[in-house]
Write a protein that holds these residues in place. Structure first.
Motif, mmCIF file in Angstrom:
data_model
loop_
_atom_site.group_PDB
_atom_site.id
_atom_site.type_symbol
_atom_site.label_atom_id
_atom_site.label_comp_id
_atom_site.label_asym_id
_atom_site.label_seq_id
_atom_site.Cartn_x
_atom_site.Cartn_y
_atom_site.Cartn_z
ATOM 1 N N ASP A 4 0.819 -1.210 0.000
ATOM 2 C CA ASP A 4 0.000 0.000 0.000
ATOM 3 C C ASP A 4 0.851 1.257 0.000
ATOM 4 O OD1 ASP A 4 -2.632 -1.185 0.214
ATOM 5 O OD2 ASP A 4 -2.091 -1.749 2.254
ATOM 6 N N PRO A 48 -0.322 3.069 -4.015
ATOM 7 C CA PRO A 48 -1.329 4.133 -3.922
ATOM 8 C C PRO A 48 -0.865 5.310 -3.072
ATOM 9 C CG PRO A 48 -2.319 1.966 -3.555
ATOM 10 C CD PRO A 48 -0.840 1.764 -3.545
ATOM 11 N N ALA A 82 -1.306 8.513 -7.601
ATOM 12 C CA ALA A 82 -0.845 8.226 -6.241
ATOM 13 C C ALA A 82 -1.019 9.463 -5.359
ATOM 14 C CB ALA A 82 0.617 7.804 -6.256
#
Length: 302
Positions: A4, A48, A82
């Motif tokens: 993540d 992300p 992002a």
């Protein structure tokens, strides 16, 4: 396992405590260094959530430094969707002391009297306008690099003539009033998500390389530091600066002018140099608070 979080960093040691804290929490992350070419047509960011831990002092460790490369890289990741912490807006401020001072002054806060120049030949005239003593600073000069004090116009003229003025990797210099810091100390106020996190008082015996991380100290260094609680107005000012600078995590430096008691803010640093022995210096570990917030950011981007 898909991560993540991606962390872009350059210094080989400073972020070991952060990585360890993430691993204790079981947070998957990718540790990236700016040593690989990137494809500007690639639509996929590395994760992300991206945290930039790029240090302006990178140019001291590697002549082919990544500072300007990172401007394009972070912009690419932002365009790819992002969430980049300390992204291009913060990096634009971090890479220019001139921009930092202009931002601080725009908030109604005091700064040292300064002139910004891009030619060595213009430094003497700027120095005459400021008065003495003064310092000449590199616009990009992490860890106190590129600062010299001058006590006379003759000395400035001589340095300009013989090419011994400080230099900056972007060619920009600041000619700045030498502020006598009260007690010989500066205060570094760390912020996290635009809020006050902690502060340390740093004394360096007149040196300019007042790196607030005790990891930067060498054996026999005169630099000392201690945890402090700044006045409420200084904390509020640091938070306002962090908001205006789009600073997700980073520090603001201020000193009290011993001539008039005015707090003069002079540096914004998008790299939080959390102390290397936090339990000794602070009594707690700020990396844990940072990881708490990273967990929140991860949830926000999911």
């Amino acid at each position: 396992m898909t991560a993540d979080l991606a962390i872009l960093y350059e210094h080989p040691l400073w972020f070991a405590p952060l990585f360890a804290a993430l691993e204790r929490r079981g947070i998957a992350y990718r540790a990236l260094t700016p040593g690989e070419p990137f494809d500007p047509a690639d639509p996929a960011p590395p994760a992300p959530l991206v945290l930039s831990r790029l240090a302006m002092s990178a140019f001291l460790r590697e002549p082919e430094h990544p500072i300007f490369f990172a401007q394009a890289l972070l912009a690419q990741w932002e365009r790819s969707g992002a969430r980049v912490l300390n992204g291009t807006a913060a990096l634009a401020i971090d890479t220019s002391k001139a921009r930092q001072l202009a931002l601080i002054a725009s908030l109604g806060l005091a700064i040292p009297a300064t002139r910004v120049v891009h030619r060595a030949a213009d430094v003497p005239a700027a120095a005459a306008a400021i008065g003495f003593p003064l310092v000449v600073k590199a616009n990009i000069g992490g860890a106190g690099a590129g600062i010299a004090r001058f006590d006379s116009l003759d000395a400035v003229r001589a340095a300009a003539a013989d090419g011994t003025l400080p230099t900056s990797i972007d060619g920009v210099l600041l000619v700045q009033d030498y502020v006598p810091a009260r007690g010989g100390t500066i205060t570094r106020i760390e912020t996290l998500d635009r809020d006050y996190l902690y502060a340390i008082e740093v004394a360096g015996g007149g040196a300019f390389d007042l790196c607030p991380a005790d990891a930067c100290q060498v054996s026999g260094s005169a630099i000392t530091m201690a945890a402090v609680q700044p006045a409420a107005d200084l904390c509020a000012a640091a938070q306002a600066i962090a908001r205006a600078a789009s600073l997700d995590v980073g520090g603001v430096e201020v000193m009290i002018d011993d001539r008039d008691g005015v707090p003069r803010f002079y540096d914004i640093n998008a790299l939080s140099n959390f102390v290397a022995r936090p339990l000794d210096v602070l009594g707690w570990d700020p990396h844990e608070r940072l990881v708490d917030r990273i967990q929140g950011w991860i949830e926000e981007v999911r």
